[in-house]
Design an enzyme around this catalytic site. Structure first.
Site, PDB file in Angstrom:
ATOM      1  N   GLU A 118      28.388  22.888   4.382  1.00 37.90           N
ATOM      2  CA  GLU A 118      29.644  23.099   3.668  1.00 37.90           C
ATOM      3  C   GLU A 118      30.362  21.764   3.740  1.00 37.90           C
ATOM      4  OE1 GLU A 118      33.781  25.671   3.637  1.00 37.90           O
ATOM      5  OE2 GLU A 118      32.834  25.152   5.535  1.00 37.90           O
TER       6      GLU A 118
ATOM      7  N   ASP B 192      29.471  24.215   9.201  1.00 38.27           N
ATOM      8  CA  ASP B 192      30.803  24.501   8.684  1.00 38.27           C
ATOM      9  C   ASP B 192      31.617  23.225   8.477  1.00 38.27           C
ATOM     10  OD1 ASP B 192      33.146  26.346   8.221  1.00 38.27           O
ATOM     11  OD2 ASP B 192      33.877  25.277   9.982  1.00 38.27           O
TER      12      ASP B 192
END
Length: 575
Positions: A285, A252
């Site tokens: 990401e 993330d």
């Protein structure tokens, strides 16, 4: 693993804690046993005690402070303030121990939130449906233990402990085992850029975990350049891959970590530890669009927000928030189809964003029409199905599933679900609940489409309940049939070649219409996509010898005359 509690062959357990801010630490077991931990070098404390599996324990820092193990494999009753539990990592008997994974080019991802689908056992129940659909990998939103019973997962504070609200470690392993038995990979979203706001005690004994000179939008930045801190997360990645037999991780918001050197080292260490016998995939990401992190022996791919954002603006006309950077959506979309990233060093929010990505194959990019962020970070959690016409969504699905990138669906997308996916939490601390609610309302107050007070309360149980995906009655069966058919076409004609696919150009043929072609397996794949309400003229229609992958006879006949019908997408292969 050098952290936490480890069962030894003689039945004892070794407990370790990195607490460089302290001079003494005591182990406390729930049954009343205590032991002074021995101080080792570099801030480590250790003790070996005659305790085995299921022993509940914590670390006593002072007379009035006792904390859970930051490397806890399980929290009793899911209490992030309470006792950790010793877990026998080898107790589960794998039914599909021979599973070695699947190649990346096979990947069709399905992102899901475990809590809204009924926990680990509930997710296991839908696996046959997903396998029949043609999905090859499920991606779990973060499952690390968090405060309360409901959360997106990005407020986790104990990254080694599966959330008790979803089930036990054994139930998670059974879910992974069942998935492997159906030929499905399992990916996990992991958060290494911050800890949640409730239940994180590291400041009390290991302030070096945090980078005092940096912050993230969600809290203190993590000091991964400190070896013991960086290793904590490397071991966390290996823990999920080795102990739970996961096939991949999604990292993330790594731009908030701010240390690409550490990221490269993490990827290298994971690949070296796993070895060539297993196929394990690491996905980023990364708002920074750092193309240098992607490739063999590095990170397998990156979520391509550029593709989504440009396509979303083209479909909806929205231009608020981060969509303001995509005011020329067709230009950005076509560049993402040709070259991967739309931003490759151009100015973005007053800074340069991205690196050249033209040299990367399409396999390095994960594309999507929806995901938890793009739906859930809307004030009312609106899915794309509520924003544009069904025929337009179907045309966009053709683009998603037949273009030679790695596609990802968001839970319920295959049903045409119109259920919102809202932002929800369940912090026990009332002041924190109020702060989250008020902050959410301030965040959206400036948007023209919605005011502040009508934003759903993240802490209310009904906000979570409203986020459970439901099948669209009118579209469900037909949408599932379309998705299944497109994935099957992809598996046969497109997926085997995405590692070597190369763009042959993409260009607009109308305000919302375009064509895109790729060299693919000795031939050429061309998509003709019209997302608008008017037919578009195509100067170079496909040759009569083209093999059509998708498109009904009337639309193909129209295109052969140079007219691409509105709200349609067609795909063909030419040799």
């Amino acid at each position: 693993m050098p952290y936490g509690a480890r069962l030894l062959a003689d039945g004892n357990t070794r407990f370790r804690l990195w607490a460089p801010d302290l001079e003494a630490v005591t182990l406390e077991c729930e049954d009343g046993h205590t032991a002074a931990m021995r101080a080792l070098d570099d801030g480590w404390f250790e003790c070996i005690c005659p305790r085995g599996g299921n022993c509940a324990y914590r670390f006593r820092l002072s007379d009035d402070v006792a904390v859970p193990d930051p490397a806890s494999r399980r929290q009793r009753d899911g209490d992030v303030h309470g006792f950790s539990v010793v877990v026998d990592a080898a107790a589960y008997e794998w039914k599909h121990a021979e599973w070695k994974g699947r190649p990346w080019h096979d990947t069709v991802l399905y992102e899901l939130h475990v809590g809204t689908l009924g926990g680990f056992a509930g997710v296991a129940e839908i696996l046959p449906h997903l396998a029949a659909l043609g999905v090859t990998a499920i991606e779990l939103m973060p499952i690390a233990e968090f405060a309360g019973a409901r959360n997106w997962g990005y407020d986790g504070v104990l990254p080694f402990a599966p959330a008790a609200a979803y089930g036990t470690p054994e139930e998670l392993k059974a879910l992974v085992d069942s998935a492997h038995g159906l030929g499905l990979m399992v990916f996990l979203d992991v958060v290494y850029n911050h800890f949640g706001p409730e239940g994180n005690y590291l400041h009390a004994y290991a302030s070096g975990f945090f980078d005092a000179g940096a912050d993230t939008p969600w809290g203190s930045a993590i000091g991964v350049s400190t070896p013991q801190v960086g290793d904590f997360f490397v071991h966390n990645a290996l823990y999920w891959i080795e102990e739970y037999q996961l096939d991949g991780l999604r990292f993330d918001a790594v731009h908030a970590i701010g240390n690409p050197g550490w990221l490269s080292a993490l990827a290298a260490r994971v690949h070296a530890a796993v070895g060539p016998e297993r196929q394990v995939h690491l996905v980023l990401e990364n708002e920074a669009n750092q193309a240098n992190l992607l490739g063999h022996g590095r990170f397998t791919a990156q979520w391509n927000d550029d593709f989504h954002n440009a396509l979303h603006v083209l479909l909806t006309g929205e231009h608020e928030g981060y969509y303001a950077h995509y005011k020329a959506p067709m230009e950005h979309l076509l560049r993402s189809l040709r070259e991967g990233f739309a931003f490759q060093g151009e100015t973005f929010d007053g800074r340069r964003r991205g690196e050249p990505s033209t040299h990367l194959p399409p396999a390095r990019f994960v594309n999507f029409l929806q995901n938890h962020d793009q739906v859930g970070n809307r004030a009312h959690g609106d899915r794309l199905t509520t924003l544009v016409a069904p025929e337009v969504v179907e045309a966009a699905l053709v683009l998603l599933l037949l273009a030679p990138f790695v596609p990802m669906l968001f839970m319920g997308e295959e049903w045409g679900s119109r259920t919102p996916f809202l932002f929800f939490t369940d912090f026990p601390d009332e002041a924190l609940r109020t702060a989250v609610r008020d902050g959410r309302r301030r965040e959206f107050a400036a948007f023209t489409h919605f005011g502040g007070d009508d934003i759903p309360d993240p802490g209310a149980e009904e906000t979570f309940l409203h986020s459970i995906p439901e099948r669209d009655i009118a579209l469900g069966d037909a949408r599932i049939a379309l998705v299944r058919r497109l994935i099957a076409l992809r598996a046969k004609h497109v997926a085997p070649h995405i590692d070597t696919a190369a763009s042959k150009g993409a260009g607009a043929v109308g305000d919302k219409a375009f064509t895109a072609s790729w060299a693919l397996g000795g031939g050429t794949l061309t998509l003709f996509v019209n997302l608008g309400d008017a037919d578009a003229l195509v100067a170079q229609p496909p040759s009569p010898a083209a093999a059509w992958l998708h498109g009904d006879a009337a639309d193909i006949a129209s295109l052969s005359r140079g007219l691409l019908p509105a709200r349609r997408a067609l795909a063909c292969l030419e040799s």
